[in-house]
Design a protein around this motif. Structure first.
Motif, PDB file in Angstrom:
ATOM      1  N   PHE A  12       0.370  -1.283  -0.621  1.00  0.00           N
ATOM      2  CA  PHE A  12       0.221   0.502  -0.126  1.00  0.00           C
ATOM      3  C   PHE A  12       0.578   1.067   0.009  1.00  0.00           C
ATOM      4  O   PHE A  12       1.920   1.676   0.522  1.00  0.00           O
ATOM      5  N   SER A  13       0.321   2.349  -0.477  1.00  0.00           N
ATOM      6  CA  SER A  13       1.187   3.624  -0.449  1.00  0.00           C
ATOM      7  C   SER A  13       0.055   4.097   0.723  1.00  0.00           C
ATOM      8  O   SER A  13      -0.838   4.087   1.778  1.00  0.00           O
ATOM      9  N   GLU A  14       0.979   5.446   0.835  1.00  0.00           N
ATOM     10  CA  GLU A  14       0.127   6.515   2.552  1.00  0.00           C
ATOM     11  C   GLU A  14      -1.313   6.678   2.016  1.00  0.00           C
ATOM     12  O   GLU A  14      -1.991   5.912   2.437  1.00  0.00           O
ATOM     13  N   GLY A  15      -1.701   6.654   0.765  1.00  0.00           N
ATOM     14  CA  GLY A  15      -3.092   6.807   0.238  1.00  0.00           C
ATOM     15  C   GLY A  15      -4.009   5.842   0.365  1.00  0.00           C
ATOM     16  O   GLY A  15      -4.782   5.465   1.182  1.00  0.00           O
ATOM     17  N   GLY A  16      -3.128   3.723   0.186  1.00  0.00           N
ATOM     18  CA  GLY A  16      -4.055   2.594   0.512  1.00  0.00           C
ATOM     19  C   GLY A  16      -3.899   2.881   1.991  1.00  0.00           C
ATOM     20  O   GLY A  16      -5.482   2.351   2.487  1.00  0.00           O
ATOM     21  N   ALA A  17      -3.155   3.191   3.089  1.00  0.00           N
ATOM     22  CA  ALA A  17      -3.394   2.924   4.030  1.00  0.00           C
ATOM     23  C   ALA A  17      -3.977   4.422   5.203  1.00  0.00           C
ATOM     24  O   ALA A  17      -5.077   3.294   5.391  1.00  0.00           O
ATOM     25  N   GLN A  18      -4.440   5.015   4.492  1.00  0.00           N
ATOM     26  CA  GLN A  18      -5.476   5.778   4.862  1.00  0.00           C
ATOM     27  C   GLN A  18      -7.140   5.768   4.517  1.00  0.00           C
ATOM     28  O   GLN A  18      -7.711   5.668   5.422  1.00  0.00           O
ATOM     29  N   GLU A  19      -7.234   5.030   3.266  1.00  0.00           N
ATOM     30  CA  GLU A  19      -8.294   4.354   3.046  1.00  0.00           C
ATOM     31  C   GLU A  19      -8.406   2.808   3.802  1.00  0.00           C
ATOM     32  O   GLU A  19      -9.591   3.170   3.770  1.00  0.00           O
ATOM     33  N   ILE A  20      -7.758   2.516   4.346  1.00  0.00           N
ATOM     34  CA  ILE A  20      -7.749   1.369   5.316  1.00  0.00           C
ATOM     35  C   ILE A  20      -8.154   1.828   6.502  1.00  0.00           C
ATOM     36  O   ILE A  20      -9.558   1.147   6.900  1.00  0.00           O
ATOM     37  N   TRP A  51      -0.429  -0.292   9.241  1.00  0.00           N
ATOM     38  CA  TRP A  51      -0.487   1.286   9.179  1.00  0.00           C
ATOM     39  C   TRP A  51      -1.017   1.825   8.366  1.00  0.00           C
ATOM     40  O   TRP A  51      -1.247   2.907   9.463  1.00  0.00           O
ATOM     41  N   GLY A  52      -2.414   0.989   8.575  1.00  0.00           N
ATOM     42  CA  GLY A  52      -3.725   1.410   8.345  1.00  0.00           C
ATOM     43  C   GLY A  52      -3.890   2.288   9.847  1.00  0.00           C
ATOM     44  O   GLY A  52      -4.511   3.503  10.374  1.00  0.00           O
ATOM     45  N   LEU A  53      -3.861   1.411  11.051  1.00  0.00           N
ATOM     46  CA  LEU A  53      -4.277   1.752  11.790  1.00  0.00           C
ATOM     47  C   LEU A  53      -3.058   3.033  12.727  1.00  0.00           C
ATOM     48  O   LEU A  53      -4.348   3.428  13.476  1.00  0.00           O
ATOM     49  N   THR A  54      -2.393   2.924  12.430  1.00  0.00           N
ATOM     50  CA  THR A  54      -1.809   4.056  12.929  1.00  0.00           C
ATOM     51  C   THR A  54      -2.472   5.558  12.396  1.00  0.00           C
ATOM     52  O   THR A  54      -1.966   6.523  12.652  1.00  0.00           O
ATOM     53  N   LYS A  55      -3.104   5.863  11.449  1.00  0.00           N
ATOM     54  CA  LYS A  55      -3.540   6.726  10.549  1.00  0.00           C
ATOM     55  C   LYS A  55      -4.907   6.768  12.341  1.00  0.00           C
ATOM     56  O   LYS A  55      -5.301   8.323  12.073  1.00  0.00           O
ATOM     57  N   ALA A  56      -4.968   6.155  12.900  1.00  0.00           N
ATOM     58  CA  ALA A  56      -6.800   6.557  13.858  1.00  0.00           C
ATOM     59  C   ALA A  56      -5.817   7.445  14.421  1.00  0.00           C
ATOM     60  O   ALA A  56      -4.503   7.956  14.970  1.00  0.00           O
ATOM     61  N   SER A  57      -6.683   7.960  15.486  1.00  0.00           N
ATOM     62  CA  SER A  57      -6.681   9.245  16.695  1.00  0.00           C
ATOM     63  C   SER A  57      -6.674   8.272  18.216  1.00  0.00           C
ATOM     64  O   SER A  57      -6.136   7.083  17.955  1.00  0.00           O
TER      65      SER A  57
END
Length: 174
Positions: A12-20, A51-57
């Motif tokens: 995944f890219s950064e965008g993919g992680a954000q999407e997840i 990586w997706g979870l690191t985008k969470a608050s």
């Protein structure tokens, strides 16, 4: 497209992680997602999930507090440096109390923050976590400071040197 291990096994890219992240948020099940994918045997699946979870608050990640010990085990035993770094990132954002202080994890953090062959991201996360854990006991904080003072700084990246300086100067807050 639903989240599956096959989908997460793709790079995944950064965008993919954000999407997840957005999809997990819309389902409102951070804990269920983490239990399904963060500890997956395929490191690519685990890495993408983390990586997706690191985008969470921090508030959203607080749902993972109940699996803190499993996350610590993963960080200490993963052979994959990306999985280790991302897991440490999640742990660093969770609550660590005096009551759940694990000395084996503190030892791990000391070892990896000092290891010049370790990736700088892992070193800094381990230093931050060691600092947080040592705050509960003055004798541990003294040991941390002695360890940091003994570091041969020529061998470390600027981020590690800066964090070391911040801790030693007393500017680091837990």
């Amino acid at each position: 497209m639903p989240i599956t291990s096959e989908r997460l096994s793709q790079t995944f890219s950064e965008g993919g992680a954000q999407e997840i992240y957005r999809e997990v948020k819309s389902e409102g099940d951070f804990l269920g997602f983490a239990r399904r994918y963060v500890f997956h045997a395929d490191a690519r699946v685990a890495r993408s999930a983390l990586w997706g979870l690191t985008k969470a608050s921090d508030e959203e990640l607080s749902a993972l507090q109940v699996i803190l010990n499993q996350l610590i085990e993963q960080a200490m035993h993963s052979e994959n440096s990306s999985v280790r770094r991302l897991t440490l990132n999640i742990i660093e954002r969770l609550k660590i109390d005096e009551d759940n202080l694990r000395t084996d994890f503190l030892d791990f953090c000391f070892e990896h923050m000092m290891n010049v062959d370790e990736f700088p991201g892992i070193q800094t996360l381990c230093m931050k976590l060691a600092f947080r854990m040592c705050q509960f006991y003055p004798e541990l904080m003294d040991e941390l400071k002695r360890t940091l003072e003994a570091m041969e700084t020529d061998y470390y990246k600027p981020a590690i040197k800066g964090l070391r300086r911040k801790i030693l100067s007393g500017k680091m807050k837990g």
